[in-house]
Motif scaffolding. Structure first.
Motif, PDB file in Angstrom:
ATOM      1  N   ILE A 159       0.894  -1.338   0.044  1.00 37.45           N
ATOM      2  CA  ILE A 159       0.029   0.002  -0.045  1.00 37.45           C
ATOM      3  C   ILE A 159       0.853   1.170   0.062  1.00 37.45           C
ATOM      4  O   ILE A 159       0.474   2.368  -0.488  1.00 37.45           O
ATOM      5  N   TRP A 160       1.736   1.425   1.018  1.00 37.51           N
ATOM      6  CA  TRP A 160       2.668   2.442   0.883  1.00 37.51           C
ATOM      7  C   TRP A 160       3.579   2.682  -0.578  1.00 37.51           C
ATOM      8  O   TRP A 160       3.558   3.845  -1.037  1.00 37.51           O
ATOM      9  N   HIS A 161       3.926   1.379  -0.792  1.00 33.27           N
ATOM     10  CA  HIS A 161       4.713   1.460  -2.448  1.00 33.27           C
ATOM     11  C   HIS A 161       3.799   2.137  -3.311  1.00 33.27           C
ATOM     12  O   HIS A 161       4.124   3.166  -4.156  1.00 33.27           O
ATOM     13  N   CYS A 162       2.617   1.785  -3.465  1.00 27.93           N
ATOM     14  CA  CYS A 162       1.681   2.213  -4.632  1.00 27.93           C
ATOM     15  C   CYS A 162       1.271   3.721  -4.072  1.00 27.93           C
ATOM     16  O   CYS A 162       1.376   4.403  -5.110  1.00 27.93           O
ATOM     17  N   TYR A 163       1.311   4.277  -2.966  1.00 25.70           N
ATOM     18  CA  TYR A 163       0.701   5.715  -2.733  1.00 25.70           C
ATOM     19  C   TYR A 163       1.985   6.411  -3.181  1.00 25.70           C
ATOM     20  O   TYR A 163       1.741   7.537  -3.641  1.00 25.70           O
ATOM     21  N   TRP A 164       3.343   5.798  -2.745  1.00 28.48           N
ATOM     22  CA  TRP A 164       4.551   6.651  -2.898  1.00 28.48           C
ATOM     23  C   TRP A 164       4.684   6.790  -4.553  1.00 28.48           C
ATOM     24  O   TRP A 164       4.904   8.105  -5.230  1.00 28.48           O
ATOM     25  N   VAL A 202      -5.127  -2.992  -3.800  1.00 28.81           N
ATOM     26  CA  VAL A 202      -4.340  -3.435  -2.560  1.00 28.81           C
ATOM     27  C   VAL A 202      -4.895  -3.212  -1.318  1.00 28.81           C
ATOM     28  O   VAL A 202      -5.039  -4.075  -0.304  1.00 28.81           O
ATOM     29  N   SER A 203      -5.508  -2.092  -1.354  1.00 25.07           N
ATOM     30  CA  SER A 203      -6.134  -1.767   0.052  1.00 25.07           C
ATOM     31  C   SER A 203      -7.481  -2.295   0.395  1.00 25.07           C
ATOM     32  O   SER A 203      -7.612  -2.837   1.432  1.00 25.07           O
ATOM     33  N   LEU A 204      -8.271  -2.786  -0.682  1.00 23.42           N
ATOM     34  CA  LEU A 204      -9.303  -3.737  -0.534  1.00 23.42           C
ATOM     35  C   LEU A 204      -8.885  -5.033  -0.016  1.00 23.42           C
ATOM     36  O   LEU A 204      -9.713  -5.580   0.749  1.00 23.42           O
ATOM     37  N   GLY A 205      -7.791  -5.531  -0.800  1.00 23.52           N
ATOM     38  CA  GLY A 205      -7.427  -6.841  -0.229  1.00 23.52           C
ATOM     39  C   GLY A 205      -6.941  -6.971   1.325  1.00 23.52           C
ATOM     40  O   GLY A 205      -7.375  -8.018   1.721  1.00 23.52           O
TER      41      GLY A 205
END
Length: 575
Positions: A159-164, A202-205
């Protein structure tokens, strides 16, 4: 709106306590007798078809030169069964009848002898690893399941990587509207919308995993406990692990008989002169100088007899009877194992109360009383499979004339039939468990099993997924481990002590590796299918146990202490 008085609930009434019930019923009667007689009639007709085909084949003995169809052409078609339904006629004329194999095939055959012992050892290792994995699941199942769930829980880093990534491309102003349509997928990884979609997924998962851990923790523990109990059951009746060998032999007999019955009536008589060989490619070579006047002439099939005029219909009958027999053999194996494992669960004092020879006793009960019910369930599955085969055949024959709409409709129909076949297999499997325990006919058993599962649908889903994950990792361990070991041996990277085998003696070292990997998968599939049947049987027994009993002295639970601890239940001790 509420239920009317006397009306059955949506998913049936829970099972009631029966003081005389202590496992698979001994007193039972024959079930689905009409389907039994129908199945026997089909079997007798199947035998008669084989005899007629053999007789037709023997009638060609007076013709010394015969030209047979190339079975490899049929075997490599889109659907082998479609070829069988097509009559298995002579599709090609490129067959050498002198029996000389091709160079690749010859090299493969010469590789068989030096690598046979090592391939056999590889299959034995696969068998031992499969047995060890199943027996140790009582200790490793909780660790494996929770490690997997915790590992999936570390999606926070994703989640952090996708947001970054999303934030970086957002600041750069990279939008998908600036890219448009392109076949270069890497371009889409450089726009903010792509990483925003990844972030949402990814957040939903992660949310689903956390909610599963919060609300389904007890059901996950129940699934783990049932898996552990299945491992104990197999440890007390090791003969169940080897019962698939008997099923495999029966399936081989079915396949061999179907092949022989399909091939016998499909021979093509040629030539009435005395040449021993017939080859269209090399007919003018020097070895035919003594037969200069010989000619290869296609005469066609004999259409005068009743057998020859109905050849296509007989091949259809052959295919239907073959599928019905195969499905019946699988049903017989499932019902036998279900009866054996049910006798384990309903033994109050384990293993002291387990009957002697539980697998043999269950097999004899299935053969004596429930052949009709097993044939009924196999017939339903066979009809669905026949429709799927016909649809595949139609799709293959009309593919060149199909438009986009027709292809979409056919694809939807094939998908629906695939789902229907999966559902029928699931329903049949649980119906056979009920048949093995209570001895009722197929329809009643299927109805009772389905309603019992629907009353516990969440537990069904959780147990099914947890079991699938564990068995997947087990198969991966067996097949992958044996495959890697075979690669090191057959490629010459390691050498067994005192072994005279050398990889330099092989023409293609990857061929024995493929055979070992495929054989290991079949071995693992056989052992793990027993374990899967054990889990499903104990699960249905567990649900019945919860509905029948309450832990009192008169109605004690039969489940393990671990399961009672998870559910905060206990048996009251007699004073």
């Amino acid at each position: 709106m509420g239920k009317k008085e006397g009306e059955e609930p949506e998913h049936g009434e829970p099972a009631q306590f029966d003081p005389s019930f202590n496992g698979p019923l001994k007193k039972r009667s024959c079930t689905d007798i009409i389907c039994l007689f129908l199945f026997l009639a089909v079997i007798l007709g199947y035998i008669a078809l084989g005899i007629l085909g053999k007789k037709s084949h023997l009638s060609l003995r007076d013709k010394p030169n015969l030209f047979y169809f190339d079975i490899l052409k049929c075997a490599t078609s889109v659907n082998v069964m479609a070829s069988a339904l097509n009559g298995l006629q002579c599709p090609t004329t490129q067959v050498e009848t002198n029996g000389t194999p091709s160079p690749l095939l010859h090299s493969f055959l010469t590789d068989t002898a030096p690598s046979f012992l090592l391939r056999f050892v590889g299959l034995v290792i696969a068998m031992l690893v499969s047995m060890l994995f199943l027996l140790l699941l009582r200790f490793t199942a909780p660790v494996m399941v929770w490690l997997l769930i915790i590992g999936l829980g570390f999606c926070v880093a994703g989640i952090w990587h996708c947001y970054w990534e999303y934030d970086q491309y957002r600041l750069q102003g990279a939008k998908i509207s600036d890219v448009g349509f392109t076949t270069n997928v890497k371009i889409y990884l450089q726009v903010q919308e792509t990483w925003l979609a990844f972030l949402i997924i990814v957040s939903l998962g992660e949310a689903v995993i956390l909610l599963t851990l919060i609300f389904l923790r007890t059901r996950i523990l129940i699934a783990i406990a049932l898996i552990q109990e299945s491992s104990k059951a197999i440890g007390h009746m090791m003969s169940a692990l080897f019962f698939p060998l008997f099923t495999f032999v029966l399936l081989l007999i079915c396949v061999a008989y179907w092949s022989a019955t399909a091939l016998y009536p499909s021979t093509c008589p040629f030539l009435k002169n005395g040449c021993s060989f017939c080859s269209f490619q090399s007919f003018n070579s020097s070895k035919y100088q003594d037969c200069a006047s010989a000619r290869c002439i296609f005469i066609t099939y004999n259409e005068e007899g009743l057998f020859q005029r109905n050849l296509f219909n007989l091949q259809i009958y052959n295919a239907i009877a073959f599928l019905w027999c195969v499905n019946f053999v699988i049903a017989l194996g499932q019902c036998t194992l279900a009866g054996a494992f049910a006798s384990y669960y309903w033994a109050f004092n384990k293993p002291g109360d387990i009957p002697m020879f539980p697998v043999t006793g269950s097999f004899m009960r299935s053969l004596r009383y429930h052949v009709g019910s097993l044939a009924f369930g196999a017939l339903i599955l066979t009809l669905v499979q026949i429709v799927r085969i016909l649809l595949e055949y139609i799709d293959h024959k009309t593919r060149s004339a199909q438009n986009a709409c027709a292809r979409f409709i056919l694809c939807c129909m094939k998908c629906c039939l695939w789902c229907l076949e999966k559902f029928i297999k699931f329903l049949n499997r649980n119906a056979y468990i009920m048949i093995a325990i209570y001895g009722k006919n197929f329809c009643v058993s299927a109805k009772n099993a389905f309603k019992l599962l629907m009353r516990n649908i969440i537990r069904v889903v959780v147990l099914d997924k947890v079991t699938d994950v564990l068995l997947f990792f087990g198969k991966l361990l067996v097949v992958g481990g044996v495959g890697v070991l075979a690669f090191f041996f057959f490629s010459g990277r390691i050498q067994a002590p005192g072994n005279s085998f050398s990889s330099q003696n092989l023409n293609y070292y990857w061929m024995p590796i493929i055979t070992v990997v495929f054989g290991s998968y079949l071995v693992a599939q056989g052992f793990f299918s027993v374990y899967s049947m054990c889990v499903d049987t104990l699960f249905l027994c567990f649900l019945e146990d919860l509905e029948r009993n309450d832990g009192s002295i008169q109605k004690p639970y039969y489940m393990s202490k671990n399961l009672m601890k998870i559910l905060n239940k206990s048996n009251k001790a007699a004073k």
